[in-house]
Motif scaffolding. Structure first.
Motif, mmCIF file in Angstrom:
data_model
loop_
_atom_site.group_PDB
_atom_site.id
_atom_site.type_symbol
_atom_site.label_atom_id
_atom_site.label_comp_id
_atom_site.label_asym_id
_atom_site.label_seq_id
_atom_site.Cartn_x
_atom_site.Cartn_y
_atom_site.Cartn_z
ATOM 1 N N PHE A 197 0.833 -1.210 0.000
ATOM 2 C CA PHE A 197 0.000 0.000 0.000
ATOM 3 C C PHE A 197 0.863 1.253 0.000
ATOM 4 O O PHE A 197 0.592 2.217 -0.735
ATOM 5 N N LEU A 198 1.926 1.252 0.811
ATOM 6 C CA LEU A 198 2.821 2.405 0.876
ATOM 7 C C LEU A 198 3.445 2.667 -0.491
ATOM 8 O O LEU A 198 3.530 3.822 -0.934
ATOM 9 N N ALA A 199 3.876 1.606 -1.160
ATOM 10 C CA ALA A 199 4.523 1.751 -2.464
ATOM 11 C C ALA A 199 3.547 2.270 -3.515
ATOM 12 O O ALA A 199 3.906 3.113 -4.350
ATOM 13 N N ALA A 200 2.322 1.766 -3.480
ATOM 14 C CA ALA A 200 1.309 2.250 -4.427
ATOM 15 C C ALA A 200 1.054 3.740 -4.221
ATOM 16 O O ALA A 200 0.903 4.506 -5.186
ATOM 17 N N SER A 201 1.007 4.165 -2.965
ATOM 18 C CA SER A 201 0.804 5.583 -2.666
ATOM 19 C C SER A 201 1.986 6.423 -3.138
ATOM 20 O O SER A 201 1.811 7.526 -3.669
ATOM 21 N N ALA A 202 3.188 5.891 -2.935
ATOM 22 C CA ALA A 202 4.390 6.626 -3.342
ATOM 23 C C ALA A 202 4.459 6.797 -4.855
ATOM 24 O O ALA A 202 4.817 7.873 -5.357
ATOM 25 N N ILE A 203 4.106 5.772 -5.596
ATOM 26 C CA ILE A 203 4.134 5.859 -7.058
ATOM 27 C C ILE A 203 3.165 6.930 -7.553
ATOM 28 O O ILE A 203 3.430 7.654 -8.520
ATOM 29 N N ALA A 204 2.036 7.061 -6.880
ATOM 30 C CA ALA A 204 1.015 8.025 -7.293
ATOM 31 C C ALA A 204 1.304 9.443 -6.805
ATOM 32 O O ALA A 204 0.600 10.385 -7.184
ATOM 33 N N ASP A 205 2.322 9.620 -5.980
ATOM 34 C CA ASP A 205 2.611 10.909 -5.370
ATOM 35 C C ASP A 205 3.103 11.916 -6.414
ATOM 36 O O ASP A 205 3.790 11.571 -7.381
ATOM 37 N N ALA A 206 2.789 13.186 -6.186
ATOM 38 C CA ALA A 206 3.137 14.247 -7.137
ATOM 39 C C ALA A 206 4.639 14.469 -7.264
ATOM 40 O O ALA A 206 5.103 15.048 -8.260
ATOM 41 N N CYS A 207 5.419 14.020 -6.281
ATOM 42 C CA CYS A 207 6.869 14.217 -6.342
ATOM 43 C C CYS A 207 7.581 13.190 -7.218
ATOM 44 O O CYS A 207 8.718 13.413 -7.649
ATOM 45 N N THR A 208 6.951 12.055 -7.478
ATOM 46 C CA THR A 208 7.609 10.949 -8.174
ATOM 47 C C THR A 208 8.115 11.313 -9.574
ATOM 48 O O THR A 208 9.232 10.935 -9.942
ATOM 49 N N PRO A 209 7.360 12.041 -10.390
ATOM 50 C CA PRO A 209 7.856 12.346 -11.738
ATOM 51 C C PRO A 209 9.167 13.124 -11.764
ATOM 52 O O PRO A 209 9.901 13.068 -12.762
ATOM 53 N N GLY A 210 9.480 13.842 -10.698
ATOM 54 C CA GLY A 210 10.714 14.617 -10.671
ATOM 55 C C GLY A 210 11.944 13.811 -10.321
ATOM 56 O O GLY A 210 13.070 14.323 -10.394
ATOM 57 N N ASN A 211 11.790 12.556 -9.928
ATOM 58 C CA ASN A 211 12.935 11.745 -9.531
ATOM 59 C C ASN A 211 13.901 11.587 -10.695
ATOM 60 O O ASN A 211 13.488 11.383 -11.833
#
Length: 383
Positions: A352-366
């Protein structure tokens, strides 16, 4: 493609800077202040340093203190209702990211009432009107919320945090007075200081980084690495330097974004109520390890800014490892835990944590593209 820089109108730095609140309120012809803060800052009389000034200047104010460490949708909506009833025309937000983030959301909705459903503000918020004025008074040295266009709200029902990014929400005035952080306990000082380091490093390696923000982030890394340990020990000179360092980091990352350290930290805070700075700090070294292959020579400059000697004589593999080691050493020195289990994280929740992290707005900037299974492995590596 153009690069945009958005900063607040005015900032005051140094001991006694809170005195400028009176001038700002009066010169802007504002009539009623809503003080937004949390119960602990009232209990320990930190907020009194500001309200006493308002009293002495005979400025009308009311206090809204229903703010949690990880502010919620309900906090915001109650604050909007309170602000409307009290007919305030300026918010003085006293605290760290929690108080200032809550103030941003309230102030935006006050001038954009169609967004009363706070979830509608997620991501790049499509608001049309500038928020009501905010004077942000920082009491921690980490979030830089006083100078950023971002804020984070917790959706309790869905066990998630969501990031809102909106140039309309930036405070018109920032107050960075070291006396406001004098009573900050060591644990909070460490957590917020490491959060500032994460901001600076993630901002420096994010896909959106460019020359102007690089300058800000490298200087912030240098200052935080030099002063955080002494700041945690209570040294006031160090706390003043940290307040400036974290502000500089905020100037940068607010304009280029972050990465998966924050994406992964947000669900940890939302699900387990872990302080945001702690969640970010415990993840930093493993996330840097994951991202290393996508950062070119940038880890060499991070290591240099952190005081590592001889980086020009190191191989790429060596300076990347030196960067990661320096980050971990600083985290260890200020007593950041290394394992998620010590913070109450359970393996059964990682999916669940990983699914939330993938959907987070910060992820595309990685800097390195990432998929859910890789996020799961990072969490598990420090469980």
């Amino acid at each position: 493609m153009s690069n945009r820089i958005t900063l607040n109108e005015t900032s005051y730095f140094g001991e006694g800077a809170i005195q400028e609140i009176i001038n700002e309120v009066q010169n802007r012809r504002l009539k009623k202040v809503m003080v937004a803060t949390d119960p602990d800052l009232l209990k320990f009389k930190v907020a009194d340093k500001v309200t006493d000034l308002l009293d002495s200047a005979d400025i009308d104010y009311v206090v809204y203190d229903h703010i949690k460490a990880n502010p919620t949708i309900q906090n915001v909506q109650e604050g909007v209702d309170f602000c409307r009833i009290q007919q305030a025309d300026v918010i003085v937000a006293i605290g760290g990211g929690s108080s200032i983030d809550t103030a941003k959301a309230i102030a935006v909705i006050m001038t954009n009432p169609d967004f009363y459903d706070v979830r509608s503000l997620e991501g790049a918020s499509p608001t049309k009107n500038k928020a009501m004025p905010i004077i942000a008074v920082s009491t921690t040295s980490g979030t830089a919320a006083e100078v950023t266009i971002n804020y984070v709200i917790t959706d309790v029902e869905k066990h998630r945090k969501f990031v809102c990014s909106d140039p309309h929400d930036i405070p018109v005035v920032a107050i960075i007075d070291p006396q406001m952080s004098a009573s900050m306990p060591a644990g909070l000082c460490a957590a917020t200081g490491m959060d500032a380091l994460v901001h600076a490093i993630e901002g420096y390696i994010t896909k959106g980084a460019w020359e102007l923000t690089d300058m800000m982030h490298l200087k912030a890394i240098e200052m935080i690495s030099k002063w955080l340990r002494q700041s945690v020990e209570g040294d006031m000179k160090a706390r003043e330097e940290m307040a400036i360092g974290q502000y500089i980091a905020g100037m940068g990352f607010s304009n280029v974004g972050l990465g998966i350290d924050h994406s992964m930290a947000h669900p940890l805070s939302a699900f387990y109520d872990i302080p945001h700075g702690v969640a970010c700090a415990v993840l930093l070294a493993p996330v840097l390890k994951f991202n290393a292959s996508a950062t070119g020579e940038r880890y060499r400059e991070v290591a240099r800014a952190m005081g590592v000697s001889g980086v020009d004589d190191m191989s790429q593999e060596e300076y990347r490892q030196a960067c990661i080691d320096a980050v971990q050493k600083l985290a260890d020195d200020v007593h950041i835990p290394r394992q998620l289990r010590t913070l109450g994280v359970k393996e059964k929740d990682i999916d669940f944590l990983a699914a939330s992290a993938i959907a987070d707005a910060c992820t595309p900037g990685n800097p390195r593209d990432v998929v859910k299974n890789e996020i799961i492995e990072i969490y598990k590596s420090i469980l």
